[in-house]
Design a protein around this motif. Structure first.
Motif: not given
Length: 220
Positions: A17-18, A22-24, A35-36, A208-210
């Motif tokens: 979920r995190w 972040s990706a969205a 973020w990741i 998508l990269a995230v």
């Protein structure tokens, strides 16, 4: 010091979920709220509250943070050793520095077979974690947080109940794909399928990269 159980879902679900949030947000160029990175998963609400999730070895996990309004633990007297009982691999130096600044409200850790735990608190003391961790810990709050990427960040205002239903369904599908580790371009495009006038550009490749960095894309 004794430890107590903590009611949180499996860390893999929390991580998915995190990373989904972040990706969205990365699709919209926002990279400093959820973020990741190589250190783990992070949340900064830019109002004084923050949370972090770190995945350890052998299925373990650690989550720590601070809520500006709800963490009674950070400045409690006598001090509470929030790291007592934490796994050996926890970043104790970093946690100690946060505690010294009264910016550490909770430290909770997960081990397979024992679940999430934390050190015991005196009666009536709240660590404030529910406000932030509920966003990745509860099904409804997770969906609401994701949909706010569309409504609050991208400015989309569904015109009717059908629009709300379509947006909700897209959010549910995206969270499900994140949990399965099957996020792809179509999943992200579906999340932003409905757009309002003047909506910001959507960079699906960035999102998508995230997702790939977080392990939510097949083969990553």
């Amino acid at each position: 010091m004794s430890t107590e159980p903590v009611d949180l879902p499996d860390p893999a679900l929390m991580w998915s979920r995190w990373a989904a949030f972040s990706a969205a947000l990365a699709c919209l160029g926002v990279r400093d709220v959820w973020w990741i990175d190589e250190a783990g998963a992070h949340l900064d609400d830019h109002g004084g509250s923050a949370a972090h999730l770190v995945l350890g070895e052998d299925g373990g996990a650690l989550c720590y943070g601070w809520d500006r309004d709800g963490s009674d633990t950070g400045d409690h007297s006598p001090p509470i050793d929030l790291c007592a009982g934490a796994p050996d691999w926890a970043p104790f130096e970093h946690l100690g520095a946060l505690a010294a600044q009264e910016l550490l409200g909770w430290v909770v850790w997960f081990a397979p077979g024992t679940g999430w735990r934390r050190v015991g608190y005196p009666a009536g003391v709240d660590d404030g974690r529910a406000g932030l961790l509920g966003l990745v810990g509860g099904d409804r709050r997770a969906l609401s947080e994701l949909l706010q990427v569309q409504t609050d960040w991208a400015g989309y205002d569904p015109a009717d109940e059908a629009g709300v239903a379509a947006l909700t369904a897209a959010g549910e599908r995206f969270l499900a794909s994140a949990a399965r580790g099957s996020v792809d371009s179509a999943a992200l495009q579906g999340l932003f399928a409905a757009r309002g006038d003047g909506a910001p550009a959507v960079d699906v490749a960035a999102g998508l990269a995230v997702a790939a960095r977080a392990g939510l894309v097949a083969g990553t």
